[in-house]
Scaffold this active site. Structure first.
Site, PDB file in Angstrom:
ATOM      1  N   SER A   1       0.732  -1.197   0.024  1.00 20.21           N
ATOM      2  CA  SER A   1       0.025   0.232   0.013  1.00 20.21           C
ATOM      3  C   SER A   1       0.844   1.280   0.044  1.00 20.21           C
ATOM      4  O   SER A   1       0.624   2.127  -0.747  1.00 20.21           O
ATOM      5  CB  SER A   1      -1.024  -0.171   1.325  1.00 20.21           C
ATOM      6  OG  SER A   1      -2.021   0.938   1.246  1.00 20.21           O
TER       7      SER A   1
ATOM      8  N   HIS B   1      -2.841   7.544   2.337  1.00 13.07           N
ATOM      9  CA  HIS B   1      -3.165   6.142   2.500  1.00 13.07           C
ATOM     10  C   HIS B   1      -4.439   5.950   3.340  1.00 13.07           C
ATOM     11  O   HIS B   1      -5.302   4.971   3.144  1.00 13.07           O
ATOM     12  CB  HIS B   1      -2.083   5.594   3.371  1.00 13.07           C
ATOM     13  CG  HIS B   1      -2.030   4.211   3.946  1.00 13.07           C
ATOM     14  ND1 HIS B   1      -2.133   3.753   5.340  1.00 13.07           N
ATOM     15  CD2 HIS B   1      -2.125   2.898   3.241  1.00 13.07           C
ATOM     16  CE1 HIS B   1      -2.008   2.600   5.415  1.00 13.07           C
ATOM     17  NE2 HIS B   1      -2.038   2.107   4.107  1.00 13.07           N
TER      18      HIS B   1
END
Lengths: 254, 254
Positions: free
Chosen positions: A29, A52
């Protein structure tokens, strides 16, 4: 850290990720996020974390970094100040339970506290929101001086905190990201005003978005920066400009 | 409710708002939201709540309503099923602490539980995420059958829940809004697949955004709908189409 996968490096992307799969997801990620967000300054780390946390690449452009520390008033000032406060075991005081629940228990020895639940008499008497009353009550007890003050949900709590700062309270750092259509954006604008005027380091965002999840994520990045300093992986006392120059010199050496 | 302001109606916009100022903010905020989001079906109420929670008017278009109840498989099915479960004191089981913290304690008698913290042995043995392991562990104990299953943060928890549904578990309703760049969108797609296939009512969103705050807000709207039913302000057992037709007939009478 699981011993079943030696390929995962010890320096992992998320203090909350403690299993192999979770660390792989966190790493992947953050790799994706870093394709779209610069990775030069400490503020960039916070920008990455916001992207994020919000699942939105454009959110990086909505963050504001204000106030100053002894190094200067560059964009890294609130991150340096916040990480320094973590290293000095400052209290982390959130407005509501949800923001407190989102702040990691790992990588620091700060006390995590929440304001909500205090000042209920004041709220009852005045009709002001419970969170605003709770901030005023804790401020009366000196809780916010030297603390990391986190407001994730309640615009009125951010307004109350700004009033406290105007009246002399000095949090080590402020993270304020209330969300919504009524007073949220204005409450963060007000935090930036007192941050500029009194030099209190603050991380805020513009616009209507935000929330407790974001506030917790940004606070967790302060904790993560502090961990990196503690582990000797990061030098804290650099102006953003100097850090960028050093990064570039390092890149040139390779 | 504060007695100092009789102008505030007793039916207020947010179960978390208990002071005069908080109720005014909640009312003003929902008035703004209703300018931009339809107010016809129960799904519209959830759309409004998503916009309110995310501070983003366009978020309404990212929600999906799947599955069915005895009335049908219209967009209101997951809200009817969720509200019915609240009225029947179903457990509300969230993936992580932050989502649990965001679910109101007011207006219902459901037990609020969180999965995280269970199944740590399984996570250690397999390296799977702690939240995924916790879902599988609670499912083994039968916790998810008839419960309101809420996944706000962890894609792997949503995947695990989908596997449980495939293996026969039947939550009363699912709210799944994991956020992020790795597997989040795919995990909600997977929830929609099993929701369609096995008729399990589910509220999810498309895209990378989401989070625990959103999941808690949508769950709170299920609780709010249940409160309105309990107070006699709302008839629950109507298909969305019938509700819209009744609203229009009501408008025509005025």
């Amino acid at each position: 850290m699981s011993e079943s996968n030696g390929a995962i490096e010890e320096e992992y992307a998320d203090l909350g990720a403690t299993t192999t799969e979770a660390m792989e997801i966190a790493e992947t990620s953050m790799d994706i996020v870093r394709q779209f967000v610069p990775d030069e300054t400490l503020a960039d780390r916070v920008r990455q974390k916001s992207v994020h946390s919000m699942g939105d690449i454009e959110f990086q452009h909505l963050l504001e970094f204000t106030g100053r520390d002894e190094i200067g008033n560059d964009e890294d000032a609130p991150i340096r100040a916040g990480a320094r406060a973590v290293l000095e075991f400052a209290d982390i005081v959130t407005d509501i339970t949800m923001a407190k629940a989102g702040v990691t228990s790992r990588g620091h020895d700060c006390e995590r506290r929440k304001a909500i639940g205090h000042g209920s008499e004041l709220a009852k008497e005045t009709g002001m929101t419970r969170t605003a009353a709770s901030v005023l009550e804790l401020d009366k007890r000196g809780v916010y001086d030297g603390a990391i003050a986190v407001v994730g949900n309640a615009p009125t709590a951010a307004f109350a905190l700004a009033d406290c700062i105007e009246n002399g309270t000095r949090p080590a750092a402020v993270v304020a990201t209330p969300v919504g259509f009524v007073k949220a954006s204005e409450s963060r604008e007000r935090i930036r005003e007192v941050s500029d005027e009194y030099g209190v380091p603050a991380i805020t965002n513009v616009g209507r978005r935000g929330g407790s999840g974001l506030a917790a994520a940004l606070t967790n990045e302060l904790i993560h920066v502090a961990s990196d300093v503690r582990n000797g992986d990061l030098e804290l006392d650099l102006a953003a400009e100097t850090r960028v120059a050093q990064n570039e010199a390092g890149d040139a050496d390779r």
